[in-house]
Design an enzyme around this catalytic site. Structure first.
Site, PDB file in Angstrom:
ATOM      1  N   ARG A 224      37.072  36.285  38.132  1.00  0.00           N
ATOM      2  CA  ARG A 224      37.723  35.264  37.308  1.00  0.00           C
ATOM      3  C   ARG A 224      36.772  34.076  37.194  1.00  0.00           C
ATOM      4  O   ARG A 224      36.040  33.756  38.140  1.00  0.00           O
ATOM      5  CB  ARG A 224      39.049  34.794  37.932  1.00  0.00           C
ATOM      6  CG  ARG A 224      40.201  35.772  37.745  1.00  0.00           C
ATOM      7  CD  ARG A 224      40.645  35.888  36.301  1.00  0.00           C
ATOM      8  NE  ARG A 224      41.785  36.769  36.100  1.00  0.00           N
ATOM      9  CZ  ARG A 224      41.717  38.049  35.715  1.00  0.00           C
ATOM     10  NH1 ARG A 224      40.543  38.612  35.490  1.00  0.00           N
ATOM     11  NH2 ARG A 224      42.806  38.760  35.529  1.00  0.00           N
ATOM     12  N   HIS A 272      34.887  39.566  28.747  1.00  0.00           N
ATOM     13  CA  HIS A 272      36.009  40.075  29.539  1.00  0.00           C
ATOM     14  C   HIS A 272      36.273  41.555  29.221  1.00  0.00           C
ATOM     15  O   HIS A 272      37.372  41.931  28.827  1.00  0.00           O
ATOM     16  CB  HIS A 272      37.282  39.232  29.308  1.00  0.00           C
ATOM     17  CG  HIS A 272      38.281  39.382  30.428  1.00  0.00           C
ATOM     18  ND1 HIS A 272      39.075  38.348  30.890  1.00  0.00           N
ATOM     19  CD2 HIS A 272      38.623  40.455  31.196  1.00  0.00           C
ATOM     20  CE1 HIS A 272      39.852  38.783  31.874  1.00  0.00           C
ATOM     21  NE2 HIS A 272      39.591  40.064  32.072  1.00  0.00           N
TER      22      HIS A 272
HETATM   23  P1  NDP Z   1      42.806  43.187  45.290  1.00  0.00           P
HETATM   24  O1  NDP Z   1      44.014  42.356  45.467  1.00  0.00           O
HETATM   25  O2  NDP Z   1      42.896  44.659  45.560  1.00  0.00           O
HETATM   26  O3  NDP Z   1      41.615  42.630  46.210  1.00  0.00           O
HETATM   27  C1  NDP Z   1      41.369  41.285  46.337  1.00  0.00           C
HETATM   28  C2  NDP Z   1      40.288  41.091  47.406  1.00  0.00           C
HETATM   29  O4  NDP Z   1      39.975  39.692  47.471  1.00  0.00           O
HETATM   30  C3  NDP Z   1      40.766  41.506  48.807  1.00  0.00           C
HETATM   31  O5  NDP Z   1      39.720  42.102  49.523  1.00  0.00           O
HETATM   32  C4  NDP Z   1      41.151  40.172  49.428  1.00  0.00           C
HETATM   33  O6  NDP Z   1      41.067  40.132  50.838  1.00  0.00           O
HETATM   34  C5  NDP Z   1      40.092  39.271  48.830  1.00  0.00           C
HETATM   35  N1  NDP Z   1      40.505  37.875  48.908  1.00  0.00           N
HETATM   36  C6  NDP Z   1      41.607  37.269  48.383  1.00  0.00           C
HETATM   37  N2  NDP Z   1      41.645  35.962  48.730  1.00  0.00           N
HETATM   38  C7  NDP Z   1      40.542  35.734  49.476  1.00  0.00           C
HETATM   39  C8  NDP Z   1      40.041  34.600  50.154  1.00  0.00           C
HETATM   40  N3  NDP Z   1      40.677  33.407  50.125  1.00  0.00           N
HETATM   41  N4  NDP Z   1      38.889  34.729  50.851  1.00  0.00           N
HETATM   42  C9  NDP Z   1      38.226  35.928  50.922  1.00  0.00           C
HETATM   43  N5  NDP Z   1      38.664  37.042  50.304  1.00  0.00           N
HETATM   44  C10 NDP Z   1      39.807  36.947  49.593  1.00  0.00           C
HETATM   45  O7  NDP Z   1      42.286  42.928  43.812  1.00  0.00           O
HETATM   46  P2  NDP Z   1      41.429  43.897  42.860  1.00  0.00           P
HETATM   47  O8  NDP Z   1      40.253  44.365  43.618  1.00  0.00           O
HETATM   48  O9  NDP Z   1      42.290  44.916  42.249  1.00  0.00           O
HETATM   49  O10 NDP Z   1      41.019  42.876  41.699  1.00  0.00           O
HETATM   50  C11 NDP Z   1      40.259  41.737  41.971  1.00  0.00           C
HETATM   51  C12 NDP Z   1      40.220  40.837  40.741  1.00  0.00           C
HETATM   52  O11 NDP Z   1      39.402  41.412  39.722  1.00  0.00           O
HETATM   53  C13 NDP Z   1      41.555  40.637  40.023  1.00  0.00           C
HETATM   54  O12 NDP Z   1      42.365  39.707  40.697  1.00  0.00           O
HETATM   55  C14 NDP Z   1      41.101  40.132  38.681  1.00  0.00           C
HETATM   56  O13 NDP Z   1      40.948  38.739  38.733  1.00  0.00           O
HETATM   57  C15 NDP Z   1      39.736  40.790  38.491  1.00  0.00           C
HETATM   58  N6  NDP Z   1      39.732  41.789  37.429  1.00  0.00           N
HETATM   59  C16 NDP Z   1      38.861  41.620  36.365  1.00  0.00           C
HETATM   60  C17 NDP Z   1      38.805  42.547  35.359  1.00  0.00           C
HETATM   61  C18 NDP Z   1      37.837  42.389  34.245  1.00  0.00           C
HETATM   62  O14 NDP Z   1      37.862  43.159  33.277  1.00  0.00           O
HETATM   63  N7  NDP Z   1      36.934  41.412  34.301  1.00  0.00           N
HETATM   64  C19 NDP Z   1      39.662  43.734  35.359  1.00  0.00           C
HETATM   65  C20 NDP Z   1      40.540  43.808  36.504  1.00  0.00           C
HETATM   66  C21 NDP Z   1      40.557  42.866  37.492  1.00  0.00           C
HETATM   67  P3  NDP Z   1      42.022  41.041  51.764  1.00  0.00           P
HETATM   68  O15 NDP Z   1      41.457  42.448  51.605  1.00  0.00           O
HETATM   69  O16 NDP Z   1      41.812  40.507  53.132  1.00  0.00           O
HETATM   70  O17 NDP Z   1      43.404  40.904  51.236  1.00  0.00           O
HETATM   71  C1  OXD Z   2      42.957  42.309  34.678  1.00  0.00           C
HETATM   72  C2  OXD Z   2      41.887  41.968  33.752  1.00  0.00           C
HETATM   73  O1  OXD Z   2      43.257  41.474  35.550  1.00  0.00           O
HETATM   74  O2  OXD Z   2      41.668  42.716  32.770  1.00  0.00           O
HETATM   75  O3  OXD Z   2      43.516  43.412  34.591  1.00  0.00           O
HETATM   76  O4  OXD Z   2      41.181  40.973  33.940  1.00  0.00           O
END
Ligand code: NDP
Ligand code: OXD
Length: 309
Positions: A224, A272
């Site tokens: 993001r 994106h």
């Molecule tokens: P998940 O919820 O599966 O994973 C999030 C990860 O971030 C976890 O490992 C979590 O830690 C870690 N995390 C959260 N908060 C913190 C923090 N304060 N400090 C350190 N680590 C942290 O999400 P996804 O992997 O499914 O997706 C991640 C992001 O990717 C989405 O939220 C979205 O913003 C983005 N995205 C972008 C897309 C695009 O096309 N550009 C498409 C899809 C998603 P823990 O394991 O300990 O919970």
């Molecule tokens: C999602 C994205 O969060 O596309 O699914 O960014």
């Protein structure tokens, strides 16, 4: 008969109506998918941020709101939302993210630009190091980060993960906490940010943390826009401390025409598109969650509202 409200844009409807109906039938769900319904008759809501729906309070019978997006920062804080919220975990979305991250990592690792864009026909036989000599930090080790980390590790990149909570047994060394972030950044030549947007993750890469990176490090941000302090990144790019930033997500989207990222020689903008939710597989995920709800089983991929993801 269940009533499933589809709360998303016209374009989403055109893409999802048939695959969702197909997935419901395949799962044996007796469900009507509709774009309009008496709120008190709605059992589930399929939701995307493109929807004008903001007030979830009238949906008193609704058992869950099922997001088509993985990132839920635009709905998670909605005070009218008392129903369970599930985010999207779609195997095809994960596959797409792995391809984007591996592709852009290899571009920078191999220095592909030097040969693809070479108007002065420079014969420069400098060979890149092997992947095993190029440490990568994966900030976020959830569904997407872990899959990307494993794909890069399979190519021999030494990957260090960073997550909120300690993580073991994934095959990838993973750090946590502020000290862990600093340790991961100190050696990383490529940093990938796959964190959700929450109050805790905003500006994870800021002037201080960027300064920890080795000279010339590359940033890939498909997470993001708010994970990075734009001004600090631009200053670090201008100073040559950061070698390049490939950015897929931005604080304002579409990225405004006059934003300096568009013209900066060390920035690549992708609009994106790192990973799209794919209708056929995502529809099966939605159907599976409705089936679980009807069977009284816990929902998959439920968002923890206190954590914000
Ligand atoms: P998940 O919820 O599966 O994973 C999030 C990860 O971030 C976890 O490992 C979590 O830690 C870690 N995390 C959260 N908060 C913190 C923090 N304060 N400090 C350190 N680590 C942290 O999400 P996804 O992997 O499914 O997706 C991640 C992001 O990717 C989405 O939220 C979205 O913003 C983005 N995205 C972008 C897309 C695009 O096309 N550009 C498409 C899809 C998603 P823990 O394991 O300990 O919970
Ligand atoms: C999602 C994205 O969060 O596309 O699914 O960014």
């Amino acid at each position: 008969m269940l009533t499933v409200l589809f709360a998303a844009s016209d374009a989403n409807w055109a893409e999802y109506a048939a695959p969702l109906r197909h997935a419901f039938a395949e799962s044996g769900l007796d469900a009507t998918l509709t774009r309009e319904a008496d709120p008190q008759a709605v059992d589930y809501i399929v939701y995307a941020p493109s929807s004008p729906l903001q007030d979830f309070a009238p949906y008193t019978r609704c058992k869950a709101v099922l997001s088509l997006w993985a990132g839920v920062e635009r709905i998670v804080g909605n005070p009218t939302l008392t129903q369970p919220l599930c985010r999207m975990v779609d195997p095809a979305l994960t596959e797409g993210m792995v391809e984007w991250v591996v592709g852009h990592t290899l571009r920078h690792h191999l220095g592909m630009d030097r040969h693809i864009v070479n108007p002065s026909r420079l014969w420069d036989p400098t060979c890149p190091p092997l992947a095993r000599e190029r440490p990568v930090a994966m900030l976020g080790m959830g569904e997407l980060g872990l899959a990307c980390a494993r794909a890069l590790a399979a190519l021999n990149f030494p990957v260090t993960g960073w997550s909120r909570t300690p993580k073991q047994g994934t095959g990838i060394p993973c750090l946590h906490g502020q000290a862990g972030l600093e340790q991961a950044l100190r050696t990383a030549q490529i940093v990938v940010t796959l964190l959700p947007k929450t109050p805790d993750t905003e500006n994870t890469l800021n002037a201080r943390s960027l300064a920890l990176l080795p000279q010339g490090a590359v940033i890939l941000n498909p997470g993001r826009g708010a994970l990075i302090d734009d001004e600090a990144l631009l200053a670090a790019l201008d100073a040559g401390h950061i070698g390049h930033a490939t950015l897929d997500v931005f604080r304002t989207e579409p990225l405004p025409q006059d934003h300096p990222f568009w013209t900066h020689p060390r920035v690549t903008v992708t609009p994106h598109i790192a990973a799209d939710t794919r209708a056929p597989s995502a529809s099966r995920v939605i159907a599976a969650n409705i089936r679980r709800g009807e069977a009284g089983e816990p929902f998959l991929n439920r968002v923890d509202r206190t954590r914000g993801y």
